[in-house]
Design a protein around this motif. Structure first.
Motif, PDB file in Angstrom:
ATOM      1  N   GLY A  13     -41.163   0.539 -25.695  1.00 27.36           N
ATOM      2  CA  GLY A  13     -41.047  -1.420 -25.486  1.00 27.36           C
ATOM      3  C   GLY A  13     -40.341  -2.186 -26.747  1.00 27.36           C
ATOM      4  N   PHE A  16     -41.658  -8.825 -28.495  1.00 20.88           N
ATOM      5  CA  PHE A  16     -42.082  -8.845 -29.636  1.00 20.88           C
ATOM      6  C   PHE A  16     -43.225  -8.279 -30.423  1.00 20.88           C
ATOM      7  N   ALA A  17     -43.769  -7.736 -29.063  1.00 22.06           N
ATOM      8  CA  ALA A  17     -45.510  -6.969 -29.521  1.00 22.06           C
ATOM      9  C   ALA A  17     -44.601  -5.734 -30.482  1.00 22.06           C
ATOM     10  N   LEU A  35     -38.677   2.324 -27.909  1.00 19.35           N
ATOM     11  CA  LEU A  35     -38.178   3.790 -27.211  1.00 19.35           C
ATOM     12  C   LEU A  35     -38.237   2.126 -26.640  1.00 19.35           C
ATOM     13  N   GLU A  36     -36.857   1.908 -25.561  1.00 20.25           N
ATOM     14  CA  GLU A  36     -37.094   0.213 -25.201  1.00 20.25           C
ATOM     15  C   GLU A  36     -35.462   0.850 -24.237  1.00 20.25           C
ATOM     16  N   ALA A  37     -35.883   0.402 -23.106  1.00 24.35           N
ATOM     17  CA  ALA A  37     -35.430   0.882 -21.713  1.00 24.35           C
ATOM     18  C   ALA A  37     -34.268   0.677 -21.661  1.00 24.35           C
ATOM     19  N   CYS A  45     -35.681  -8.709 -21.958  1.00 27.75           N
ATOM     20  CA  CYS A  45     -37.005  -8.612 -22.331  1.00 27.75           C
ATOM     21  C   CYS A  45     -37.585 -10.246 -22.305  1.00 27.75           C
ATOM     22  N   SER A  47     -40.065 -11.793 -24.429  1.00 26.35           N
ATOM     23  CA  SER A  47     -40.218 -12.099 -25.053  1.00 26.35           C
ATOM     24  C   SER A  47     -38.209 -12.683 -25.884  1.00 26.35           C
ATOM     25  N   GLY A  51     -39.635 -19.643 -24.569  1.00 31.54           N
ATOM     26  CA  GLY A  51     -39.559 -20.423 -24.552  1.00 31.54           C
ATOM     27  C   GLY A  51     -39.706 -20.979 -25.738  1.00 31.54           C
ATOM     28  N   GLY A  52     -40.741 -20.032 -26.586  1.00 22.34           N
ATOM     29  CA  GLY A  52     -40.290 -19.374 -28.162  1.00 22.34           C
ATOM     30  C   GLY A  52     -41.258 -20.704 -28.939  1.00 22.34           C
ATOM     31  N   ILE A  53     -42.492 -21.062 -28.172  1.00 26.48           N
ATOM     32  CA  ILE A  53     -43.712 -21.974 -28.756  1.00 26.48           C
ATOM     33  C   ILE A  53     -45.124 -21.112 -29.486  1.00 26.48           C
ATOM     34  N   ALA A 160     -39.871   5.367 -21.682  1.00 29.51           N
ATOM     35  CA  ALA A 160     -40.861   6.061 -21.878  1.00 29.51           C
ATOM     36  C   ALA A 160     -41.296   6.771 -20.293  1.00 29.51           C
ATOM     37  N   ASP A 225     -45.228   0.497 -16.161  1.00 23.16           N
ATOM     38  CA  ASP A 225     -44.872   2.073 -16.817  1.00 23.16           C
ATOM     39  C   ASP A 225     -45.785   2.240 -17.940  1.00 23.16           C
ATOM     40  N   GLY A 433     -48.015  -8.161 -23.185  1.00 17.39           N
ATOM     41  CA  GLY A 433     -48.270  -8.491 -22.322  1.00 17.39           C
ATOM     42  C   GLY A 433     -49.207  -7.121 -21.200  1.00 17.39           C
ATOM     43  N   GLY A 449     -48.698 -16.268 -24.493  1.00 17.23           N
ATOM     44  CA  GLY A 449     -48.046 -14.537 -24.946  1.00 17.23           C
ATOM     45  C   GLY A 449     -47.548 -14.334 -26.310  1.00 17.23           C
ATOM     46  N   LEU A 450     -47.041 -14.626 -26.786  1.00 15.70           N
ATOM     47  CA  LEU A 450     -46.240 -14.939 -27.782  1.00 15.70           C
ATOM     48  C   LEU A 450     -47.362 -14.344 -29.471  1.00 15.70           C
TER      49      LEU A 450
END
Ligand SMILES: Cc1cc2nc3c(=O)[nH]c(=O)nc-3n(C[C@H](O)[C@H](O)[C@H](O)COP(=O)(O)OP(=O)(O)OC[C@H]3O[C@@H](n4cnc5c(N)ncnc54)[C@H](O)[C@@H]3O)c2cc1C
Length: 476
Positions: A13, A16-17, A35-37, A45, A47, A51-53, A160, A225, A433, A449-450
């Motif tokens: 993924g 950001f994580a 690995l990014e689908a 995604c 991220s 909203g970025g806060i 993945a 997944d 997440g 979440g961020l």
């Protein structure tokens, strides 16, 4: 013949994580791959859409660890894994510093104190989609650039599909790319696939019966997944039935201009929420996230309408950064208006007699301080309610929008994936997440979440690097 691939750290993924873990791992000397689908450079995604806060339970991330831990415990009513909460409280401040030194530009997002760390440029205060070129979109690009500068790899179009285990230890990942299977061996694997908000089957199993009648208020790329792979590897899970989300105009189901904003939360929380019969169906005082979860569990999550009057529409309706008053109408959302409750009910296809009785009962309960006797009870956690008595009256048909799941894979404070007995699965980590334990509970406490994605993105890489005995002094 498949290209042989070996990495120290493989992350599933590229949100950001995932990117935080990979960049941090690379700068600590690990050979890393993400690995990014998604196939495009600006793969979708949550991220990217955020909203970025950056906040910790609606508090400034730079408060002291003790203050932040208290904020998390308050938000979650203590129903949080204390180790995870302490990790967030301890690392929130240094995480935004690390991000700032890796391409993040922060700005004060609004007058609100805990909006101090918003990614710049912030989204415009308009309804609908507005992520392209905004702070989160830019930061993903900056992190990718830093990853590649350190010879880390972002493998786009690579999904993945299974973890490789040997004697209980994770040793790699199988992925599919363009119809081919890739085998990657890895010293450690990080699951950072965002959770399962976009998986209808898992939604039905854990959250509610009608995902098709709940708005998917996210990028649609977090489809469970990682959860499935982790469970197959013996992982425990926690709190899968709770999610983070907001109330939106019901028209958002068809009209993309009405989501992810404006949210109807503040109006609903200050008003009443009724079904087509005109009866209240939940405790509005518990707040927007709670109302959203309650609706998503119903046989028909699209049955709800918010009823308010002019003072509520003028105050709560304008209180958000992207307020429904006036942005709901401007973006094409339905707002019924009438001078009496009965006429309003007819316009909104609700029972006029029942709605008039419901509003009268509610107003009496507010007037005589009898909120606890209402059915359902009306609590005051989100503020003191006021009577619905001053025309014009308004009705807003609403829907529940799921932003992200907050339950998920059980982890410890280093992000190591735990079995149901609490032991760690060797070399398997999870971040962001896709993880559970920090948020949720009866109070549906939200931490953010961020900050969760980035704190644990860093933590998993640092623990894995410690395991590899490289840069051993970084953890001192
Ligand atoms: C509209 C919106 C606004 C938000 N605003 C805020 C905010 O202001 N503040 C805040 O704190 N939080 C906010 N959030 C929440 C926050 O964005 C998320 O919690 C956070 O970004 C999650 O990051 P992540 O890296 O865990 O997951 P994601 O960003 O979802 O990334 C997961 C990635 O994994 C990939 N993937 C999935 N499965 C696989 C697989 N099998 N193989 C390979 N790749 C896979 C996906 O394609 C995706 O790119 C918001 C969310 C939304 C949707």
């Amino acid at each position: 013949m498949n290209e042989p691939m070996h990495f120290d750290l493989v992350t599933i993924g590229g949100g950001f994580a995932g990117l935080c873990s990979a960049v941090r791992g690379a700068e600590l000397g690990l050979r890393t791959a993400v690995l990014e689908a998604g196939t495009d450079d600006d793969y979708l995604c949550s991220s990217r859409w955020a909203g970025g806060i950056f906040h910790v339970s609606y508090h400034d991330v730079k408060l002291s660890p003790d203050e932040l831990l208290a904020a998390i415990n308050h938000q979650t009513n203590g129903e949080t894994d204390q180790q995870l909460a302490a990790a967030i409280a301890a690392d929130a401040g240094r995480t935004v510093v690390w991000l700032a030194s890796h391409g993040a530009v922060f700005t004060q997002g609004s007058q609100i104190g805990w909006h101090r760390f918003a990614l710049a440029p912030p989204r415009a205060p308009v309804a609908g989609q507005d992520w392209r070129g905004r702070g989160p979109d830019r930061l993903l690009g900056e992190l990718r650039r830093r990853l590649e500068q350190r010879q880390g790899r972002l493998l786009l179009g690579t999904r993945a599909v299974a973890l490789r285990l040997e004697r209980g230890r994770v040793v790699g990942v199988a992925a599919s790319k363009g119809g081919k299977v890739l085998d990657l061996s890895a010293g450690a694997v990080v699951i950072a696939d965002g959770g399962f908000p976009g998986n209808a089957e898992l939604f039905r199993k854990y959250i509610g019966p009608r995902p098709d009648r709940v708005l998917m208020r996210h990028a649609g790329t977090a489809i469970g997944d990682g959860l499935k792979m982790a469970v197959n590897a013996g992982a425990g899970v926690v709190g899968l039935d709770r999610f983070y989300g907001h109330l939106l105009s019901r028209d958002a189901i068809e009209n993309i201009d009405l989501w992810p904003y404006p949210q109807i939360d503040a109006v609903a929380t200050a008003s009443i929420v009724v079904d087509q019969r005109g009866y209240r169906i939940l405790d509005e005082g518990l707040g927007g996230i709670s109302i959203t979860n309650d609706l998503a569990q119903l046989d028909d999550p699209l049955c709800a309408t918010v009823i308010c009057d002019a003072p509520i529409w003028e105050a709560a309706g304008k209180s958000a950064q992207i307020p429904p008053n006036p942005q709901l109408l401007a973006a094409g959302g339905t707002l019924h208006q009438a001078d009496t409750i009965e006429v309003l009910a007819e316009a909104a296809a609700l029972s006029p007699e029942n709605l008039a009785a419901t509003v009268a009962d509610y107003n009496d309960a507010v007037r005589f301080n009898r909120l606890a006797t209402l059915l359902p009870e009306r609590s005051t956690r989100s503020g003191a309610p006021r009577r619905i008595e001053t025309p014009p009256f308004f009705a807003i048909p609403i829907c529940a929008g799921i932003t992200n799941t907050i339950g998920g894979i059980a982890i410890d404070e280093h992000g190591r994936v735990k079995r149901p007995d609490g032991s760690a699965i060797t070399s398997l980590y999870a971040a962001g997440g896709t993880t559970g334990g920090l948020e949720g509970g009866g109070a549906l406490g939200y931490v953010g979440g961020l900050i969760k994605a980035c704190v644990f993105g860093l933590r998993v890489a640092e623990h894995a690097a410690g395991q590899f005995n490289r840069e051993a002094d970084i953890l001192k």
